[in-house]
Write a protein that holds these residues in place. Structure first.
Motif, PDB file in Angstrom:
ATOM      1  N   THR A 130       0.910  -1.245  -0.070  1.00  0.00           N
ATOM      2  CA  THR A 130      -0.186   0.079   0.122  1.00  0.00           C
ATOM      3  C   THR A 130       0.979   1.158  -0.099  1.00  0.00           C
ATOM      4  O   THR A 130       1.665   1.370   0.913  1.00  0.00           O
ATOM      5  CB  THR A 130      -0.938  -0.124   1.250  1.00  0.00           C
ATOM      6  N   TYR A 138      -0.542   8.712  -5.012  1.00  0.00           N
ATOM      7  CA  TYR A 138      -0.717   7.373  -4.918  1.00  0.00           C
ATOM      8  C   TYR A 138      -0.904   6.707  -3.249  1.00  0.00           C
ATOM      9  O   TYR A 138      -1.176   5.662  -3.121  1.00  0.00           O
ATOM     10  CB  TYR A 138       0.454   6.547  -5.414  1.00  0.00           C
ATOM     11  N   PHE A 141      -3.369   4.026  -1.880  1.00  0.00           N
ATOM     12  CA  PHE A 141      -3.746   3.042  -2.800  1.00  0.00           C
ATOM     13  C   PHE A 141      -2.959   1.735  -2.935  1.00  0.00           C
ATOM     14  O   PHE A 141      -1.689   1.837  -2.499  1.00  0.00           O
ATOM     15  CB  PHE A 141      -3.438   3.591  -4.260  1.00  0.00           C
TER      16      PHE A 141
END
Length: 159
Positions: A130, A138, A141
């Motif tokens: 992650t 990011y 995500f």
């Protein structure tokens, strides 16, 4: 020096876009779902153009995302998730091979830069993590690799 400028201003966004197109190709090859390719944030990023079922939302950026409509089964999700890293790997191999045989010029440096970046992109997206806060857009995500790993584990549990 010029090669590094070109890499940062043109190549990184273009390789990011191609990585996302790889995800889109996985969706298009295995489903009837349309796919939306984003270069830049999703918010306020209007559609610029479309190619068949692939809709492009492009603003200059170092980040990208691919979204598809509808539910995909496991095999379709695997194709969609693997498409991006596979395109990055393919680009790395192609540009690395070209750099290997190119004469010692600025173009060779540019080819090596593209190869190194796309291989780095492949590694960063295929490792199951992650993304941490320092990864900016990011953050939070799951990498393509982590999503693929979860599908694999789910498949083993259900078998």
């Amino acid at each position: 020096m010029l090669a590094m400028f070109i890499i940062y201003v043109i190549i990184i966004p273009l390789c990011t876009l191609l990585h996302e197109v790889g995800h889109g190709l996985g969706v298009l090859a295995t489903s009837k779902s349309p796919v939306h390719i984003y270069l830049g944030r999703k918010k306020d990023n209007k559609e610029n153009f479309r190619l068949g079922r692939m809709h492009f939302h492009i603003i200059w950026s170092y980040t990208g995302f691919a979204y598809w409509d509808g539910k995909l089964n496991k095999m379709q999700r695997i194709a969609a998730l693997a498409g991006g890293p596979l395109i990055s790997l393919l680009l790395g191999v192609i540009f690395g091979s070209m750099a290997w045989v190119w004469p010692h010029t600025d173009i060779r440096s540019l080819l090596w830069g593209i190869s190194i970046y796309t291989m780095f992109q492949f590694i960063c997206t295929v490792i199951p993590v992650t993304y941490p806060r320092w990864m900016g857009a990011y953050h939070g995500f799951e990498s393509d690799g982590l999503q693929l790993w979860k599908l694999y584990k789910e498949q083993r549990i259900n078998s």
